[in-house]
Design an enzyme around this catalytic site. Sequence first.
Site, mmCIF file in Angstrom:
data_model
loop_
_atom_site.group_PDB
_atom_site.id
_atom_site.type_symbol
_atom_site.label_atom_id
_atom_site.label_comp_id
_atom_site.label_asym_id
_atom_site.label_seq_id
_atom_site.Cartn_x
_atom_site.Cartn_y
_atom_site.Cartn_z
ATOM 1 N N GLY A 13 0.811 -1.016 -0.118
ATOM 2 C CA GLY A 13 0.059 -0.085 -0.150
ATOM 3 C C GLY A 13 0.855 1.083 0.006
ATOM 4 C CB ILE A 15 1.817 3.964 4.868
ATOM 5 C CG1 ILE A 15 1.187 5.268 4.816
ATOM 6 C CG2 ILE A 15 2.617 3.747 6.169
ATOM 7 C CD1 ILE A 15 0.135 5.629 5.658
ATOM 8 C CE LYS A 87 -5.238 4.835 2.050
ATOM 9 N NZ LYS A 87 -3.986 5.575 1.732
ATOM 10 C CB SER A 127 -5.554 6.963 12.084
ATOM 11 O OG SER A 127 -6.193 8.345 11.860
ATOM 12 C CE1 TYR A 151 -8.520 4.516 8.825
ATOM 13 C CE2 TYR A 151 -8.276 6.703 9.663
ATOM 14 C CZ TYR A 151 -7.740 5.534 9.122
ATOM 15 O OH TYR A 151 -6.421 5.694 9.082
ATOM 16 C CE LYS A 155 -6.341 2.414 10.727
ATOM 17 N NZ LYS A 155 -5.269 1.296 10.465
ATOM 18 C CE1 TYR A 179 1.727 5.114 11.241
ATOM 19 C CE2 TYR A 179 0.164 4.798 9.304
ATOM 20 C CZ TYR A 179 1.202 4.262 10.138
ATOM 21 O OH TYR A 179 1.696 3.177 9.920
ATOM 22 C CG ASN A 181 -3.784 14.970 7.674
ATOM 23 O OD1 ASN A 181 -4.147 14.716 8.912
ATOM 24 N ND2 ASN A 181 -4.930 15.027 6.947
ATOM 25 N NE ARG A 233 -7.720 17.651 8.872
ATOM 26 C CZ ARG A 233 -8.869 18.545 9.362
ATOM 27 N NH1 ARG A 233 -8.427 19.732 9.882
ATOM 28 N NH2 ARG A 233 -10.093 18.334 9.161
ATOM 29 N N GLY A 297 -18.012 16.168 9.453
ATOM 30 C CA GLY A 297 -17.135 15.409 9.956
ATOM 31 C C GLY A 297 -15.542 15.943 9.946
ATOM 32 C CG ASP A 298 -13.379 17.904 7.061
ATOM 33 O OD1 ASP A 298 -12.839 16.819 7.235
ATOM 34 O OD2 ASP A 298 -13.625 18.571 5.939
HETATM 35 C C1 UD1 Z 1 -8.367 12.103 7.639
HETATM 36 C C2 UD1 Z 1 -8.141 11.488 8.818
HETATM 37 C C3 UD1 Z 1 -6.667 11.029 8.876
HETATM 38 C C4 UD1 Z 1 -6.257 10.099 7.716
HETATM 39 C C5 UD1 Z 1 -6.615 10.783 6.592
HETATM 40 C C6 UD1 Z 1 -6.022 10.064 5.501
HETATM 41 C C7 UD1 Z 1 -9.759 12.032 10.408
HETATM 42 C C8 UD1 Z 1 -9.952 13.117 11.409
HETATM 43 N N1 UD1 Z 1 -8.679 12.168 9.746
HETATM 44 O O1 UD1 Z 1 -7.509 13.196 7.514
HETATM 45 O O2 UD1 Z 1 -6.479 10.328 10.054
HETATM 46 O O3 UD1 Z 1 -4.777 9.810 8.032
HETATM 47 O O4 UD1 Z 1 -7.887 11.230 6.367
HETATM 48 O O5 UD1 Z 1 -7.093 9.063 4.898
HETATM 49 O O6 UD1 Z 1 -10.529 11.239 10.525
HETATM 50 N N2 UD1 Z 1 -10.013 19.086 1.618
HETATM 51 C C9 UD1 Z 1 -10.607 20.034 0.748
HETATM 52 N N3 UD1 Z 1 -10.717 19.562 -0.527
HETATM 53 C C10 UD1 Z 1 -10.778 18.275 -0.815
HETATM 54 C C11 UD1 Z 1 -10.171 17.295 0.076
HETATM 55 C C12 UD1 Z 1 -9.846 17.810 1.432
HETATM 56 O O7 UD1 Z 1 -10.634 21.058 1.086
HETATM 57 O O8 UD1 Z 1 -10.836 17.936 -1.874
HETATM 58 C C13 UD1 Z 1 -9.763 19.495 3.242
HETATM 59 C C14 UD1 Z 1 -10.342 18.944 4.326
HETATM 60 O O9 UD1 Z 1 -11.612 19.538 4.388
HETATM 61 C C15 UD1 Z 1 -9.349 18.714 5.463
HETATM 62 C C16 UD1 Z 1 -7.981 18.996 4.690
HETATM 63 O O10 UD1 Z 1 -8.275 19.257 3.347
HETATM 64 O O11 UD1 Z 1 -9.317 20.163 6.259
HETATM 65 C C17 UD1 Z 1 -7.357 17.384 4.581
HETATM 66 O O12 UD1 Z 1 -8.567 16.526 4.046
HETATM 67 P P1 UD1 Z 1 -7.774 14.950 3.893
HETATM 68 O O13 UD1 Z 1 -6.553 14.906 3.226
HETATM 69 O O14 UD1 Z 1 -9.012 14.436 3.501
HETATM 70 O O15 UD1 Z 1 -7.523 14.626 5.142
HETATM 71 P P2 UD1 Z 1 -8.284 14.367 6.850
HETATM 72 O O16 UD1 Z 1 -9.751 14.303 6.574
HETATM 73 O O17 UD1 Z 1 -7.658 15.588 7.537
#
Ligand code: UD1
Length: 339
Positions: A13, A15, A87, A127, A151, A155, A179, A181, A233, A297-298
């Site tokens: 995968g 990672i 994941k 995570s 998810y 974990k 982990y 991000n 993040r 959820g964010d």
């Molecule tokens: C989530 C998990 C984290 C996991 C990661 C990778 C939670 C709290 N966190 O992180 O543990 O390691 O997924 O699977 O469950 N964003 C946009 N536009 C996009 C995509 C993302 O604006 O198209 C923003 C999101 O709102 C967020 C940030 O970018 O604020 C990061 O998002 P993302 O990469 O999806 O990771 P997390 O949700 O933070």
Amino acid sequence: MKKEFILITGGCGYIGSHVVLNLLNLNYSIVILDNFSNSSKKIIERIRKISNKSFIIVEGDISNRDILKSIFLKYSIKGVIHLAGLKAVGESEIYPMRYYKNNVNGSLILFEEMEKANVKNLVFSSSASVYGKKKNFIFTEDDSVMPQNVYGRTKLIIENILKDIQKSSKDWSVVILRYFNPIGAHQSGLIGENPFNLPSNLLPSVTQVAIGKREQLFVFGNNYSTSDGTCKRDYIHVEDLAKAHLYALNYLFKNDISVSIFNIGSGKAYSVLEVIRIFEEVSGIHIPFKIIDRRPGDISECLADPSKAEMILGWKAKLNLRKMCEDAWRWQRQNPNGI
Ligand code: UD1
């Protein structure tokens, strides 16, 4: 003496492949167990090409007892790095049973077979999603846990299973890595994040816009209480993250431990708009984006306090966000359609 191996579940995968490369570089002997549900078999050749080393690859699921039994019988396994699992946060909300079955049930079967084979050294990939919400957003390992999605709950359940196993059977030694991000890719551009479905994470979505696969990026909300209104993040280069597993293994083998938990993050937080800006600088490509509603959820901010890992494991993230963007972009450019 029989050669000793490290078993890496999910070793092909995103990672896992970086962890495998780092271990091969240090001449560890490796058995990979992967079911290729979210990874390509082509990754095997690429790992061989970069490392110029050989390793054992077994195709199968962590819930397949026969396969696990045969691995433990055939190879002398000194420790397991358990990375196999589903994941995608959004997907976990839609298919909770799939996530509980794969992640929780699968892990339990793996642990049972480890116990039977008397293999009790484990590094588990957890995570930051186990934490949930907190006022100042800086998470330490002692903070209370309250995952906000399925998810994260899978974990946390696995972490608790491991604590209970260790409590009842003291010869288990477990390192849990939480982990933050992970982003970026291997410097060679040969391995990186290779989602089979449309990526939902930020950086793979940015690189897809850059390569022309998507017209624009959707930014999920700009009304959070952060400096620019977008979520922040703690991004960590996958190579730094992979190295943390080496430090964890070392710690596991050299110390008499029970269960130790470590945050694996950089200790720096960046907003979505900052990531876009740095990516644009690094790539020279403009990323058109549109602000849309918040994603359910964010949380607004999530930042690691990684000091425990530095103090106890001696591990610290070294690569900055520019390097993460540079490497992710090279990977995307060299593999426009994934592999
Ligand atoms: C989530 C998990 C984290 C996991 C990661 C990778 C939670 C709290 N966190 O992180 O543990 O390691 O997924 O699977 O469950 N964003 C946009 N536009 C996009 C995509 C993302 O604006 O198209 C923003 C999101 O709102 C967020 C940030 O970018 O604020 C990061 O998002 P993302 O990469 O999806 O990771 P997390 O949700 O933070």
